[in-house]
Design a protein around this motif. Structure first.
Motif, PDB file in Angstrom:
ATOM      1  N   ARG A 228       0.660  -4.134  18.644  1.00 24.44           N
ATOM      2  CA  ARG A 228      -0.123  -4.737  17.563  1.00 24.44           C
ATOM      3  C   ARG A 228      -1.157  -5.726  18.073  1.00 24.44           C
ATOM      4  O   ARG A 228      -2.260  -5.821  17.539  1.00 24.44           O
ATOM      5  CB  ARG A 228       0.811  -5.457  16.576  1.00 24.44           C
ATOM      6  N   ASN A 229      -0.778  -6.526  19.075  1.00 25.29           N
ATOM      7  CA  ASN A 229      -1.680  -7.581  19.563  1.00 25.29           C
ATOM      8  C   ASN A 229      -1.402  -7.828  21.038  1.00 25.29           C
ATOM      9  O   ASN A 229      -0.594  -8.684  21.394  1.00 25.29           O
ATOM     10  CB  ASN A 229      -1.471  -8.865  18.742  1.00 25.29           C
ATOM     11  N   ARG A 230      -2.071  -7.062  21.898  1.00 25.10           N
ATOM     12  CA  ARG A 230      -1.799  -7.156  23.334  1.00 25.10           C
ATOM     13  C   ARG A 230      -2.138  -8.536  23.894  1.00 25.10           C
ATOM     14  O   ARG A 230      -1.432  -9.047  24.761  1.00 25.10           O
ATOM     15  CB  ARG A 230      -2.590  -6.074  24.085  1.00 25.10           C
ATOM     16  N   ASP A 231      -3.207  -9.156  23.415  1.00 22.10           N
ATOM     17  CA  ASP A 231      -3.591 -10.479  23.923  1.00 22.10           C
ATOM     18  C   ASP A 231      -2.487 -11.508  23.682  1.00 22.10           C
ATOM     19  O   ASP A 231      -2.143 -12.288  24.573  1.00 22.10           O
ATOM     20  CB  ASP A 231      -4.888 -10.955  23.260  1.00 22.10           C
ATOM     21  N   SER A 232      -1.922 -11.511  22.459  1.00 17.40           N
ATOM     22  CA  SER A 232      -0.845 -12.455  22.144  1.00 17.40           C
ATOM     23  C   SER A 232       0.395 -12.168  22.986  1.00 17.40           C
ATOM     24  O   SER A 232       1.062 -13.087  23.462  1.00 17.40           O
ATOM     25  CB  SER A 232      -0.489 -12.379  20.656  1.00 17.40           C
ATOM     26  N   ALA A 233       0.686 -10.884  23.172  1.00 19.24           N
ATOM     27  CA  ALA A 233       1.849 -10.511  23.975  1.00 19.24           C
ATOM     28  C   ALA A 233       1.705 -11.026  25.402  1.00 19.24           C
ATOM     29  O   ALA A 233       2.664 -11.544  25.989  1.00 19.24           O
ATOM     30  CB  ALA A 233       2.021  -8.994  23.971  1.00 19.24           C
ATOM     31  N   GLU A 234       0.507 -10.901  25.970  1.00 20.66           N
ATOM     32  CA  GLU A 234       0.276 -11.358  27.340  1.00 20.66           C
ATOM     33  C   GLU A 234       0.387 -12.881  27.439  1.00 20.66           C
ATOM     34  O   GLU A 234       0.907 -13.423  28.414  1.00 20.66           O
ATOM     35  CB  GLU A 234      -1.094 -10.895  27.833  1.00 20.66           C
ATOM     36  N   LYS A 235      -0.115 -13.588  26.415  1.00 20.51           N
ATOM     37  CA  LYS A 235      -0.013 -15.052  26.421  1.00 20.51           C
ATOM     38  C   LYS A 235       1.449 -15.492  26.378  1.00 20.51           C
ATOM     39  O   LYS A 235       1.859 -16.412  27.095  1.00 20.51           O
ATOM     40  CB  LYS A 235      -0.765 -15.639  25.221  1.00 20.51           C
ATOM     41  N   ILE A 236       2.230 -14.835  25.535  1.00 14.98           N
ATOM     42  CA  ILE A 236       3.653 -15.181  25.413  1.00 14.98           C
ATOM     43  C   ILE A 236       4.382 -14.891  26.715  1.00 14.98           C
ATOM     44  O   ILE A 236       5.190 -15.696  27.192  1.00 14.98           O
ATOM     45  CB  ILE A 236       4.294 -14.416  24.239  1.00 14.98           C
ATOM     46  N   LYS A 237       4.100 -13.748  27.332  1.00 17.34           N
ATOM     47  CA  LYS A 237       4.724 -13.409  28.614  1.00 17.34           C
ATOM     48  C   LYS A 237       4.434 -14.476  29.657  1.00 17.34           C
ATOM     49  O   LYS A 237       5.303 -14.855  30.449  1.00 17.34           O
ATOM     50  CB  LYS A 237       4.204 -12.055  29.116  1.00 17.34           C
ATOM     51  N   GLY A 238       3.181 -14.956  29.659  1.00 19.70           N
ATOM     52  CA  GLY A 238       2.796 -15.969  30.643  1.00 19.70           C
ATOM     53  C   GLY A 238       3.493 -17.301  30.442  1.00 19.70           C
ATOM     54  O   GLY A 238       3.627 -18.082  31.391  1.00 19.70           O
ATOM     55  N   LEU A 239       3.935 -17.564  29.202  1.00 17.23           N
ATOM     56  CA  LEU A 239       4.589 -18.836  28.900  1.00 17.23           C
ATOM     57  C   LEU A 239       6.108 -18.767  29.010  1.00 17.23           C
ATOM     58  O   LEU A 239       6.784 -19.790  28.972  1.00 17.23           O
ATOM     59  CB  LEU A 239       4.213 -19.289  27.482  1.00 17.23           C
ATOM     60  N   MET A 240       6.644 -17.559  29.132  1.00 11.98           N
ATOM     61  CA  MET A 240       8.095 -17.397  29.197  1.00 11.98           C
ATOM     62  C   MET A 240       8.620 -17.624  30.614  1.00 11.98           C
ATOM     63  O   MET A 240       7.905 -17.480  31.593  1.00 11.98           O
ATOM     64  CB  MET A 240       8.498 -15.986  28.737  1.00 11.98           C
ATOM     65  N   PHE A 241       9.911 -17.990  30.685  1.00 12.48           N
ATOM     66  CA  PHE A 241      10.602 -18.083  31.971  1.00 12.48           C
ATOM     67  C   PHE A 241      11.646 -16.976  31.989  1.00 12.48           C
ATOM     68  O   PHE A 241      12.547 -16.959  31.156  1.00 12.48           O
ATOM     69  CB  PHE A 241      11.269 -19.450  32.141  1.00 12.48           C
ATOM     70  N   THR A 242      11.513 -16.027  32.910  1.00 18.13           N
ATOM     71  CA  THR A 242      12.364 -14.848  32.933  1.00 18.13           C
ATOM     72  C   THR A 242      13.230 -14.809  34.182  1.00 18.13           C
ATOM     73  O   THR A 242      13.094 -15.657  35.084  1.00 18.13           O
ATOM     74  CB  THR A 242      11.505 -13.572  32.894  1.00 18.13           C
ATOM     75  N   PHE A 243      14.096 -13.821  34.264  1.00 16.28           N
ATOM     76  CA  PHE A 243      14.967 -13.665  35.431  1.00 16.28           C
ATOM     77  C   PHE A 243      14.136 -13.492  36.697  1.00 16.28           C
ATOM     78  O   PHE A 243      14.481 -14.040  37.754  1.00 16.28           O
ATOM     79  CB  PHE A 243      15.899 -12.462  35.241  1.00 16.28           C
ATOM     80  N   GLU A 244      13.034 -12.747  36.600  1.00 17.79           N
ATOM     81  CA  GLU A 244      12.185 -12.531  37.774  1.00 17.79           C
ATOM     82  C   GLU A 244      11.588 -13.848  38.277  1.00 17.79           C
ATOM     83  O   GLU A 244      11.299 -13.987  39.474  1.00 17.79           O
ATOM     84  CB  GLU A 244      11.065 -11.536  37.439  1.00 17.79           C
ATOM     85  N   ASP A 245      11.407 -14.819  37.357  1.00 13.48           N
ATOM     86  CA  ASP A 245      10.851 -16.116  37.770  1.00 13.48           C
ATOM     87  C   ASP A 245      11.826 -16.910  38.630  1.00 13.48           C
ATOM     88  O   ASP A 245      11.422 -17.878  39.295  1.00 13.48           O
ATOM     89  CB  ASP A 245      10.471 -16.947  36.534  1.00 13.48           C
ATOM     90  N   LEU A 246      13.106 -16.534  38.638  1.00 13.34           N
ATOM     91  CA  LEU A 246      14.064 -17.198  39.528  1.00 13.34           C
ATOM     92  C   LEU A 246      13.652 -17.016  40.988  1.00 13.34           C
ATOM     93  O   LEU A 246      13.974 -17.844  41.836  1.00 13.34           O
ATOM     94  CB  LEU A 246      15.474 -16.639  39.317  1.00 13.34           C
ATOM     95  N   GLY A 247      12.941 -15.928  41.253  1.00 10.25           N
ATOM     96  CA  GLY A 247      12.484 -15.678  42.618  1.00 10.25           C
ATOM     97  C   GLY A 247      11.456 -16.677  43.098  1.00 10.25           C
ATOM     98  O   GLY A 247      11.169 -16.741  44.300  1.00 10.25           O
ATOM     99  N   LYS A 248      10.886 -17.473  42.182  1.00 11.30           N
ATOM    100  CA  LYS A 248       9.904 -18.490  42.554  1.00 11.30           C
ATOM    101  C   LYS A 248      10.553 -19.822  42.917  1.00 11.30           C
ATOM    102  O   LYS A 248       9.881 -20.736  43.391  1.00 11.30           O
ATOM    103  CB  LYS A 248       8.929 -18.723  41.401  1.00 11.30           C
ATOM    104  N   LEU A 249      11.849 -19.934  42.645  1.00 10.81           N
ATOM    105  CA  LEU A 249      12.538 -21.205  42.869  1.00 10.81           C
ATOM    106  C   LEU A 249      12.755 -21.471  44.360  1.00 10.81           C
ATOM    107  O   LEU A 249      12.960 -20.546  45.147  1.00 10.81           O
ATOM    108  CB  LEU A 249      13.885 -21.209  42.153  1.00 10.81           C
ATOM    109  N   GLU A 250      12.733 -22.737  44.716  1.00 10.45           N
ATOM    110  CA  GLU A 250      13.043 -23.140  46.081  1.00 10.45           C
ATOM    111  C   GLU A 250      14.559 -23.264  46.235  1.00 10.45           C
ATOM    112  O   GLU A 250      15.313 -23.248  45.254  1.00 10.45           O
ATOM    113  CB  GLU A 250      12.360 -24.481  46.399  1.00 10.45           C
ATOM    114  N   ASN A 251      15.000 -23.425  47.471  1.00 13.03           N
ATOM    115  CA  ASN A 251      16.437 -23.438  47.782  1.00 13.03           C
ATOM    116  C   ASN A 251      17.245 -24.474  46.997  1.00 13.03           C
ATOM    117  O   ASN A 251      18.333 -24.154  46.501  1.00 13.03           O
ATOM    118  CB  ASN A 251      16.650 -23.626  49.282  1.00 13.03           C
ATOM    119  N   PRO A 252      16.773 -25.723  46.849  1.00 13.58           N
ATOM    120  CA  PRO A 252      17.587 -26.711  46.112  1.00 13.58           C
ATOM    121  C   PRO A 252      17.878 -26.282  44.673  1.00 13.58           C
ATOM    122  O   PRO A 252      18.971 -26.532  44.152  1.00 13.58           O
ATOM    123  CB  PRO A 252      16.722 -27.977  46.149  1.00 13.58           C
TER     124      PRO A 252
END
Length: 341
Positions: A228-252
């Motif tokens: 329905r609204n790809r632009d809004s979907a992309e904005k929401i994805k960019g603001l979410m924190f997902t399981f894949e974002d755990l890969g960005k975390l440092e060791n501590p």
């Protein structure tokens, strides 16, 4: 039969009587529009006055409309905003009263704090309550209507929700000073923040809601939104924190998550993880613990996707909980500077 007394003097009418007569005179269609902007208590009060108006002459109705027109025309142009209203109130009322009045205007509708909570989305309320003491949450949930309470409990982590339920079953009457403290906390730390949140970019609020969904529901809604609204979907994805974002975390941060994560869910979550995230977790464990975890993962065999998503959601929830407590700081998905410690 005695003569029926007909009211003639507009000056003897109270403000409530004038308002009631004015609305009655508008007709059903326009009266319904006015009522749609009032809360239940205001409608009940006006309805009671209407029922007791008695007979009113057409001459009195005309005088009332003339008075209304004169008052409106004498005010000149006007522009009303939240800010201008707050400035005006600040000139005639003390700060605490202004704060309470503006809270009523900005926040969810309702005269008491418990009325207001009934108008707060269960996901939003649960997100706040999960960081409170179980006893406090038990008191709050016990004050909600049963259907709303059920939805809030279903949004809380299962073990935490069970602790709340247990305390609700043991709970006796709550002392007034305790209730007052809880109401004060809700007003100062939740309702005021909620009012400010309501002025944020709606994509931020929606990203928080999507973060609270289970993986299956998140995927379903995101797919529908993309159509329905790809632009809004992309904005929401960019603001979410997902399981894949755990890969960005440092060791501590990874080590902090490992300390609080459910040990039974960890191998299931990593079973469905990509190699880099799996290695990131394994490298932050002792050699012996890492070896045992690898064996647990290998021993699992085929795992249902739903179970993997639920376990991965648990790790994401732990990360966000730690971030809320200030123990780690996580960046939004669209930020280039990934993390700051």
């Amino acid at each position: 039969m005695p003569a029926v007394r007909i009211r003639e003097d507009v000056r003897s009418m109270s403000g409530a009587e004038k308002a009631a007569l004015f609305i009655l005179s508008l007709g059903e269609e326009y009266a319904a529009r006015v009522f749609s902007h009032m809360n239940d208590d205001e409608i009940k009060e006006l309805s009671q006055v209407m029922a007791n108006l008695g007979n009113v002459s057409s001459n009195l109705v005309e005088k009332l409309f003339m008075e209304f027109a004169e008052q409106i025309s004498s005010t000149g142009g006007a522009s009303g905003t939240l800010e201008s209203t707050e400035r005006l109130l600040a000139k005639v009322l003390d700060k605490s009263r202004v704060s309470n009045i503006m809270e009523d205007i900005r926040g969810p509708a309702g005269r008491t704090m418990w009325d207001k909570l009934a108008n707060v989305n269960e996901a939003v309320l649960a997100a706040f309550l999960k960081n409170e003491y179980p006893q406090t949450v038990a008191v709050v949930v016990s004050k909600l209507k049963p259907d709303h309470a059920a939805r809030v409990l279903s949004q809380l982590p299962e073990s935490f929700a069970m602790e709340v339920i247990t305390r609700m079953l043991r709970m006796e009457s709550v002392q007034k000073d305790v209730l007052d403290d809880i109401e004060r906390t809700l007003r100062n730390e939740f309702m005021n923040n909620l009012a400010r949140t309501n002025r944020r970019d709606p994509h931020e609020s929606m990203a928080e809601i999507f973060n609270s969904l289970d993986r299956a529901s998140e995927s379903k809604f995101m797919t529908a939104l993309e159509e329905r609204n790809r632009d809004s979907a992309e904005k929401i994805k960019g603001l979410m924190f997902t399981f894949e974002d755990l890969g960005k975390l440092e060791n501590p941060a990874i080590q902090a998550i490992l300390r609080v994560a459910d040990k039974a869910k960890l191998p299931i979550a990593l079973k469905g993880a990509n190699e880099s995230i799996r290695n990131l977790f394994l490298s932050n464990m002792s050699e012996r613990a890492s070896k045992l975890l690898k064996e647990d993962i290998a021993a699992l065999g085929p795992v249902r996707l739903r179970d993997v998503e639920e376990a991965q959601g648990h790790l994401v929830a732990m990360a966000k909980d730690l971030a809320t407590k200030g123990e780690i700081i996580i960046a939004k998905g669209n930020e280039e500077d990934e993390l700051v410690y």
